[in-house]
Design an enzyme around this catalytic site. Structure first.
Site, PDB file in Angstrom:
ATOM      1  N   CYS A 173       6.256   4.309 -11.574  1.00  0.00           N
ATOM      2  CA  CYS A 173       5.357   3.641 -10.882  1.00  0.00           C
ATOM      3  C   CYS A 173       3.689   3.905 -11.353  1.00  0.00           C
ATOM      4  CB  CYS A 173       5.366   3.522  -9.475  1.00  0.00           C
ATOM      5  SG  CYS A 173       5.528   4.995  -8.568  1.00  0.00           S
ATOM      6  N   HIS A 286      -0.215   1.509  -4.944  1.00  0.00           N
ATOM      7  CA  HIS A 286      -0.968   2.580  -5.264  1.00  0.00           C
ATOM      8  C   HIS A 286      -2.385   2.091  -6.086  1.00  0.00           C
ATOM      9  CE1 HIS A 286       2.657   4.947  -4.986  1.00  0.00           C
ATOM     10  NE2 HIS A 286       2.909   5.175  -6.518  1.00  0.00           N
TER      11      HIS A 286
END
Lengths: 378, 378
Positions: A173, A286
């Site tokens: 990710c 994130h």
């Protein structure tokens, strides 16, 4: 958004938290015409369907009107037999076995590295194209590691309907989110070195970690000691170095993924990357602070212009109102947001930039990227 | 810890949150013998005594047995007349005026830049040595900008009892915390460039911001929209670019403080610094990811050894148990914690290091550093 409900799991418990600021969309949203899933499209399997990413696979498949003629819901023995509703149908979750892949064209895996290691090659041997979200095959030679907007050419040899299966790896990710913003700049001016500091959400550690963050927060607000099952310390109102194992060079595995995957995806072993990966008390998106050094000059305005035209990227960079990307704004969104685009004052001329990037960890950081890979097979 | 109570304010509302892991102290704690505050020591004034840092001034003075023969509690007209208990005495808060500094030897200011700009020079003219926590005088020539462990020599010309007042500036919290760890390494191998990404706590925006973070968190957990008075967006379970104004070069003021203050404190205009400052949902301690480039080689073990011996610094770097500094562990602590000390794989040889630093923003980032400056005057 919630195109499915599960009677057994409730992992999207916080997805309904208010999102106060909506990101500015600078590019039009393409609306697709829905094809009937009964008439056309490949047969699919979702491995790890009860997990946070597994559920997001379904959400993304539905949102993007991905065509399929059948879909198998696969999970561990523990979840087998439970029912799951998806697109007005009820499915019975099946136990993942060696025989699960007969007749399956595309399998989306997100059930951890050991499941992928065992069942990925089995599926590929039976003619299935596996899109794997674990780290199991990312650095394996001849397994393409793909971000569709960045290196689609890496999977050009893989086709459906040939009877030949394959493994395709979904990058980590943090790598996906970083390279979505860095690649358009790299194409223009060639990145020579990148210093990344991450602000990673709970979702990267799975649905249980998101639940623990919520539970801990309630406990701390009530003056109780926090429950520490997933993490070994208080996460609420705190942050800590990413919990991945530390390697002999002092980096943790999460950081070295950024270092190594960047080189593989860019097909460039000379690019120098360092990373410090930190877990922050945010639910599912994130953020990354990225310092870039370039071989060729690139000014701030050019960088903004390039990024504003990059597919899958949205620029949020309003200096006057101090409005820049936030994890909350990109949660449940497809696009990676980039802002704080500025000339690095610590480098000469226009050979450096600082940027700040946010992306939904479950979506573009995992499920969306995998489904986009599957779309390229159609 | 709570050496005072205020009947009017309650800013330490979350200081009793459980701290699950205590930092490892590698250096002995020095216990001081208490001197009677009635017999000896300078006369003090605390300006902005009802604020988060103002209250911490009192806490630190008490903890460190700072000698004083009198202490004036100064604040705005709004708080004047209210009572405040400190070290078994009750004080009446006085309104800050031009006449507040008669007979005051040392004044600790933390009431914002405009108060400092107006009253700092007035106090200095009347013979008071002002230790100012605002940004008002930090970059003013001839005003020392001091971290006692880093550049005590900068204030060598300033003495008590000469009748001559002075201004001394306390650096910004992010600068103090960063340089506490970077300076011992800089002394050995000379830092040429530093890339900093911060993870800054609510406390940096004052007690009301800490209260808003707590309030918002409760609201979000209850499914209510978050109250946004101090910040213009959701802070709970989110993070955002520091709310300081953005300058014409695209950096915000907080970031440029790190750039400029580092040069002044190190007395080195050649050091290159870039910073990205981010506000995270943590209460009172900052974290910073710092990438260092050196002129001379310095290996990882040497760096650890140097840092473990540095005053005011504690090394928390246990790779086997994944135990590194966290904001929670340094909250209410004096020492700055440093960990994740490792050779930067993106640089050749031993010319680069990555470190991760945490420090209490209110304490070493503000009040403690100011009181340490005052101690050097004794």
């Amino acid at each position: 958004m919630a195109a499915f409900t599960s009677h057994q799991t409730q992992t999207h418990f916080l997805s309904k938290l208010p999102t106060t600021n909506k990101p500015t969309r600078t590019k039009p949203i393409v609306t697709r015409v829905r094809m009937s899933y009964q008439e056309s499209g490949p047969s699919l399997a979702v491995v790890g369907v009860t997990g946070a990413v597994g559920q997001e696979f379904l959400s993304v498949l539905s949102d993007r009107d991905f065509p399929y003629r059948s879909i198998k819901m696969l999970a561990s023995k523990r979840s087998a037999g439970k029912e799951l509703s998806f697109e007005d149908r009820t499915y019975t979750i099946e136990e993942l076995t060696e025989n699960s892949f007969d007749g399956v064209d595309i399998a989306l895996f997100s059930a951890g590295g050991s499941i992928s290691n065992k069942f990925g090659p089995i599926a590929a041997d039976r003619g299935t194209v596996v899109v794997d979200n674990s780290s199991a095959f990312r650095m394996v030679e001849n397994v393409p590691l793909v971000i569709p907007e960045v290196n689609p050419e890496a999977m050009s040899g893989i086709k459906l309907g040939t009877g030949k299966g394959a493994l395709i790896a979904n990058p980590n990710c943090s790598t996906i989110i970083c390279l979505m913003a860095a690649t358009p700049l790299h194409r223009r001016a060639k990145v020579t070195r990148m210093v990344v500091s991450t602000y990673q959400a709970a979702s990267g550690a799975g649905a249980a970690a998101m639940e623990e963050l919520e539970l801990q927060t309630r406990e701390v607000l009530e003056g109780k000691p926090p429950t520490c099952n997933i993490f070994n310390q208080q996460y609420a109102f705190n942050l800590f170095s990413h919990n991945a194992p530390i390697l002999s060079n002092g980096y943790n595995e999460e950081e070295m993924k950024l270092v190594k995957e960047t080189r593989k995806i860019w097909n460039n072993n000379n690019v120098r990357v360092t990373a410090t990966c930190i877990r922050v008390p945010v639910m599912r998106a994130h953020a990354e602070s990225v310092n870039l050094q370039f071989e060729n000059p690139i000014d701030e305005e050019t960088a903004k212009d390039i990024l504003s035209k990059a597919p899958g990227v949205v620029v949020i960079d309003d200096r006057a109102s101090n409005h820049f990307p936030t994890p909350l704004e990109v949660s449940n969104k497809d696009d990676v947001a980039v802002g704080r685009i500025r000339r690095d004052v610590s480098q000469d001329g226009n050979y450096g930039l600082d940027i700040f990037v946010c992306g939904d960890q479950i979506r573009k950081g995992a499920a969306l990227n995998a489904v986009q890979i599957a779309e390229m097979l159609l």
